[in-house]
Design a protein around this motif. Structure first.
Motif, PDB file in Angstrom:
ATOM      1  N   VAL A 125      -1.904  -3.528   2.877  1.00 18.99           N
ATOM      2  CA  VAL A 125      -0.444  -3.617   2.950  1.00 18.99           C
ATOM      3  C   VAL A 125      -0.050  -4.863   2.175  1.00 18.99           C
ATOM      4  N   LYS A 126       0.583  -4.654   1.018  1.00 16.51           N
ATOM      5  CA  LYS A 126       0.951  -5.787   0.171  1.00 16.51           C
ATOM      6  C   LYS A 126       2.451  -6.009   0.164  1.00 16.51           C
ATOM      7  N   GLU A 127       3.108  -5.681   1.245  1.00 17.24           N
ATOM      8  CA  GLU A 127       4.540  -5.928   1.397  1.00 17.24           C
ATOM      9  C   GLU A 127       4.718  -7.204   2.194  1.00 17.24           C
ATOM     10  N   GLY A 128       5.703  -7.984   1.857  1.00 14.25           N
ATOM     11  CA  GLY A 128       5.954  -9.223   2.589  1.00 14.25           C
ATOM     12  C   GLY A 128       5.294 -10.407   1.908  1.00 14.25           C
ATOM     13  N   ASP A 133      -3.343 -12.821  -2.499  1.00 18.47           N
ATOM     14  CA  ASP A 133      -2.657 -11.794  -3.286  1.00 18.47           C
ATOM     15  C   ASP A 133      -3.624 -10.955  -4.116  1.00 18.47           C
ATOM     16  N   THR A 151       2.424 -12.286   2.607  1.00 14.57           N
ATOM     17  CA  THR A 151       0.986 -12.266   2.346  1.00 14.57           C
ATOM     18  C   THR A 151       0.432 -10.885   2.674  1.00 14.57           C
ATOM     19  N   PRO A 152      -0.528 -10.412   1.887  1.00 12.17           N
ATOM     20  CA  PRO A 152      -1.125  -9.111   2.154  1.00 12.17           C
ATOM     21  C   PRO A 152      -1.898  -9.092   3.470  1.00 12.17           C
TER      22      PRO A 152
END
Length: 78
Positions: free
Chosen positions: A33-36, A10, A38-39
């Protein structure tokens, strides 16, 4: 060519990724991409598909800040 790197911590930063990959190849562009859960990161470098696949294999499974990385070359170039 693009390589996707998954299972990042993170606390990941673009500079941290650039520094970690400097031993492998110069990174031209990084998109985090830090959605979901795990990045992940999409990195771009000037290389052939074969070179990118070989690099992804070298990165895959390595530890980065306590996480085992997953790396692959997307099947479609978008």
């Amino acid at each position: 060519m693009r390589i996707v790197i998954g299972n990042l911590p993170d606390s990941v930063s673009e500079e941290g990724i650039r520094e970690a990959l400097s031993a492998f190849a110069p990174v031209e562009k990084i998109s985090l991409v830090k959605e979901g859960a795990t990045p992940s990161a999409l990195i771009e470098m000037e290389m052939t598909r074969a070179e990118a696949e070989a690099l992804a294999k070298r990165i895959h499974g390595r530890n980065y800040e306590g996480r085992q990385l997953r790396a692959w070359v997307p099947t479609m170039d978008w």
